[in-house]
Design a protein around this motif. Sequence first.
Motif, mmCIF file in Angstrom:
data_model
loop_
_atom_site.group_PDB
_atom_site.id
_atom_site.type_symbol
_atom_site.label_atom_id
_atom_site.label_comp_id
_atom_site.label_asym_id
_atom_site.label_seq_id
_atom_site.Cartn_x
_atom_site.Cartn_y
_atom_site.Cartn_z
ATOM 1 N N CYS A 77 13.521 18.780 -42.890
ATOM 2 C CA CYS A 77 13.217 19.876 -43.502
ATOM 3 C C CYS A 77 12.167 18.872 -45.402
ATOM 4 C CB CYS A 77 14.130 20.627 -44.457
ATOM 5 S SG CYS A 77 15.711 19.640 -44.901
ATOM 6 N N PRO A 78 11.596 19.742 -45.622
ATOM 7 C CA PRO A 78 11.183 19.398 -47.536
ATOM 8 C C PRO A 78 12.907 18.681 -48.344
ATOM 9 C CG PRO A 78 9.925 21.686 -46.539
ATOM 10 C CD PRO A 78 11.312 20.956 -45.610
ATOM 11 N N VAL A 79 11.969 17.918 -49.002
ATOM 12 C CA VAL A 79 13.001 17.283 -49.841
ATOM 13 C C VAL A 79 13.977 18.070 -50.368
ATOM 14 C CG1 VAL A 79 12.911 15.276 -51.597
ATOM 15 C CG2 VAL A 79 11.505 14.832 -49.957
ATOM 16 N N ASN A 80 12.646 18.762 -51.592
ATOM 17 C CA ASN A 80 13.447 19.653 -53.022
ATOM 18 C C ASN A 80 13.978 21.043 -51.811
ATOM 19 O OD1 ASN A 80 13.731 20.192 -55.253
ATOM 20 N ND2 ASN A 80 13.038 22.011 -55.286
ATOM 21 N N VAL A 81 13.718 21.478 -51.138
ATOM 22 C CA VAL A 81 14.890 22.845 -50.464
ATOM 23 C C VAL A 81 15.397 22.290 -49.472
ATOM 24 C CG1 VAL A 81 13.668 22.977 -48.519
ATOM 25 C CG2 VAL A 81 14.591 24.927 -49.676
ATOM 26 N N GLY A 82 15.477 20.594 -49.055
ATOM 27 C CA GLY A 82 16.867 19.787 -48.347
ATOM 28 C C GLY A 82 17.826 20.112 -49.687
ATOM 29 N N LEU A 83 17.569 19.316 -50.405
ATOM 30 C CA LEU A 83 18.441 19.222 -51.207
ATOM 31 C C LEU A 83 19.418 19.945 -52.313
ATOM 32 C CD1 LEU A 83 16.979 15.887 -53.232
ATOM 33 C CD2 LEU A 83 19.044 15.459 -51.592
ATOM 34 N N GLN A 84 18.661 21.419 -52.815
ATOM 35 C CA GLN A 84 18.882 22.332 -53.287
ATOM 36 C C GLN A 84 19.721 22.910 -52.036
ATOM 37 O OE1 GLN A 84 17.788 23.210 -57.197
ATOM 38 N NE2 GLN A 84 16.058 21.855 -56.977
ATOM 39 N N MET A 85 19.264 23.157 -50.977
ATOM 40 C CA MET A 85 19.698 24.362 -50.648
ATOM 41 C C MET A 85 20.029 24.086 -48.856
ATOM 42 S SD MET A 85 19.065 27.400 -51.941
ATOM 43 C CE MET A 85 19.470 29.015 -50.881
ATOM 44 N N VAL A 86 19.689 23.487 -47.907
ATOM 45 C CA VAL A 86 19.770 22.905 -47.185
ATOM 46 C C VAL A 86 21.188 22.099 -47.204
ATOM 47 C CG1 VAL A 86 19.166 22.334 -44.231
ATOM 48 C CG2 VAL A 86 17.966 23.564 -46.187
ATOM 49 N N VAL A 87 21.302 20.627 -47.864
ATOM 50 C CA VAL A 87 22.273 20.285 -47.814
ATOM 51 C C VAL A 87 23.352 20.806 -48.194
ATOM 52 C CG1 VAL A 87 23.465 18.465 -48.453
ATOM 53 C CG2 VAL A 87 20.764 17.631 -48.029
ATOM 54 N N PRO A 88 23.265 21.949 -49.097
ATOM 55 C CA PRO A 88 25.100 22.581 -49.200
ATOM 56 C C PRO A 88 24.929 23.011 -48.503
ATOM 57 C CG PRO A 88 23.134 21.848 -51.180
ATOM 58 C CD PRO A 88 22.203 21.689 -49.743
ATOM 59 N N ALA A 89 24.637 24.288 -47.376
ATOM 60 C CA ALA A 89 24.470 24.822 -46.100
ATOM 61 C C ALA A 89 25.792 24.100 -44.992
ATOM 62 C CB ALA A 89 23.600 25.363 -45.799
ATOM 63 N N LEU A 90 25.168 22.548 -44.660
ATOM 64 C CA LEU A 90 25.095 21.828 -43.864
ATOM 65 C C LEU A 90 26.763 21.457 -44.353
ATOM 66 C CD1 LEU A 90 21.673 19.726 -43.120
ATOM 67 C CD2 LEU A 90 22.974 21.688 -41.881
ATOM 68 N N ASN A 91 26.551 20.990 -45.483
ATOM 69 C CA ASN A 91 27.635 20.212 -45.873
ATOM 70 C C ASN A 91 28.907 21.402 -45.057
ATOM 71 O OD1 ASN A 91 28.939 18.017 -47.022
ATOM 72 N ND2 ASN A 91 27.422 19.010 -49.272
ATOM 73 N N ASP A 92 29.092 22.797 -45.704
ATOM 74 C CA ASP A 92 29.861 23.837 -45.175
ATOM 75 C C ASP A 92 29.901 23.966 -44.067
ATOM 76 O OD1 ASP A 92 30.105 24.178 -47.855
ATOM 77 O OD2 ASP A 92 29.753 26.448 -47.605
ATOM 78 N N PHE A 93 28.834 23.587 -43.234
ATOM 79 C CA PHE A 93 28.375 23.968 -41.986
ATOM 80 C C PHE A 93 29.583 22.851 -40.959
ATOM 81 C CE2 PHE A 93 26.278 22.435 -37.795
ATOM 82 C CZ PHE A 93 26.808 23.561 -36.801
ATOM 83 N N ARG A 94 29.459 21.053 -41.566
ATOM 84 C CA ARG A 94 30.327 20.423 -41.076
ATOM 85 C C ARG A 94 31.918 21.110 -41.138
ATOM 86 N NH1 ARG A 94 30.491 16.411 -37.535
ATOM 87 N NH2 ARG A 94 31.267 15.021 -39.351
ATOM 88 N N ARG A 95 32.459 21.397 -41.965
ATOM 89 C CA ARG A 95 33.624 21.883 -42.113
ATOM 90 C C ARG A 95 33.675 22.837 -40.900
ATOM 91 N NH1 ARG A 95 31.823 22.012 -47.409
ATOM 92 N NH2 ARG A 95 32.190 20.265 -48.544
ATOM 93 N N LEU A 96 33.065 23.803 -40.900
ATOM 94 C CA LEU A 96 33.666 24.563 -39.871
ATOM 95 C C LEU A 96 32.967 23.911 -37.911
ATOM 96 C CD1 LEU A 96 31.616 27.937 -40.855
ATOM 97 C CD2 LEU A 96 34.006 27.385 -40.791
ATOM 98 N N TYR A 97 32.857 23.211 -37.896
ATOM 99 C CA TYR A 97 31.965 22.774 -37.270
ATOM 100 C C TYR A 97 32.061 20.793 -36.750
ATOM 101 C CZ TYR A 97 30.423 27.218 -35.678
ATOM 102 O OH TYR A 97 29.924 28.469 -35.777
ATOM 103 N N PRO A 98 33.123 20.258 -36.755
ATOM 104 C CA PRO A 98 33.247 19.315 -36.891
ATOM 105 C C PRO A 98 33.022 18.006 -35.820
ATOM 106 C CG PRO A 98 35.241 19.911 -36.439
ATOM 107 C CD PRO A 98 34.465 21.658 -36.858
ATOM 108 N N LYS A 99 33.094 18.903 -34.385
ATOM 109 C CA LYS A 99 32.590 18.713 -33.709
ATOM 110 C C LYS A 99 30.943 17.695 -33.581
ATOM 111 C CE LYS A 99 36.353 18.340 -30.370
ATOM 112 N NZ LYS A 99 36.461 19.796 -29.308
ATOM 113 N N ILE A 100 30.158 18.213 -34.331
ATOM 114 C CA ILE A 100 28.935 18.931 -34.271
ATOM 115 C C ILE A 100 27.912 17.578 -35.245
ATOM 116 C CG2 ILE A 100 26.454 19.517 -35.029
ATOM 117 C CD1 ILE A 100 27.858 22.332 -33.674
#
Length: 311
Positions: free
Chosen positions: A102-125
Amino acid sequence: MNLSFEQLKSMVVFAQVIEQGNLTAAAKHIGLSRASVSYHLKKLESQLGVKLLNRSTRAIALTEAGATYYQSCRIIAEQANIANLQMENLKNEPEGLLKITCPVNVGLQMVVPALNDFRRLYPKIELDVMLTDEVINIMQEGIDLAIRGAPLTDSGLQASKLSTFPTCLCGSPDYFAKRGRPTTPTELEEHDWVVYKLTAGAITLSKGSRSYSVAVKGSISTNNAAARTAFIEGGHGLGRIPLYDAWPKIQAGLLERVLEDYHLNNIDIYGVFPPGSAGSKKLRVLIDFLKDYFDKTDRQAMKNIRLSNKG
C-alpha cells in the motif's frame, strides 16, 4: 499421448513464465532455479514437438502454438490453486502468509493500525507488508492484496472497494498570514500549491449545482503524500489532503481548512488482488476486516469533527 506428472509440472512452470514475464521472475515465484525452469520449457517443447516461445536475451514472446497452449496451462494452474484454497477454507481458523502492499502515508496512518488489530484477531495469519508509493506488478511480486487509491485499470486483476476517504483544502497559519485566505474558488488560482504528482493538475470543487475546476501550480511538487502534507505544514502552499491526514494537524493548530462549505472529490480506496484469490479464506477475512475497520474509523472521525465544530 499420456500426461505424466512431470509434464503437468512443466505446464504449470510454463504458465508461470508467461504470467511473470521472464524465466528469472518465474523461477523466483515458484521456488525453482532458473536452470530448472529452462529445463522444463525445453522438455515441454520436445514432448509436444512444437515451439512455444521465441526467446532472446532480453525478452520472450509466445508463438501461435504457445499462445493456444498457455490458455490450457493457465486453467490447470488456476484449478490447482482453487483446490488449495478450498482445503484452506475447510480449516476452522484461517492461517498462512498474506503479502500486502500500500502507499506509504495511508499505510502508516490507516492500514498498519488496522493490521495491528487484525493480527490480534487472527494470530495464525502472517503478514508481509510493503509500503511504497510505486504501483508494483502484484502478479510478478506475488502480492496477495494491493491497497490503491485509484480505480482498477488492469482487467487481469480483481478489486473490492474498501472505503471512501473525504478530503479537504488546507494551508498553514504562516502561509495564510502571508498570502491571505481564499474565500472563493476563483481566488485559489492566485495561490501557491504544493503539487501532488500522482493526481491531475487540477482540483474540482462543487457547491449545490455549480462546479469549479481549479488549476494547481506551485514551486514544490512531490510524489509522496506525507511529503506533500509536510510541505503544506511548512507554509509553502495550499493542498488537497485526505481528512484522516489533515485532521490531527488541524486540531494541533498546524493546518487550517479553507472553503469548508465546498465539496471536494473523495478518494476511493480499493483492495486489488490476483484473479482466483477471492476464494482464499485468509484474504476474504482481511478484506472484510479492513472494510469494517475503515467504516468504524470514518464514523468516529466524523463524529469527532462535528463535536469539535460545535465546541
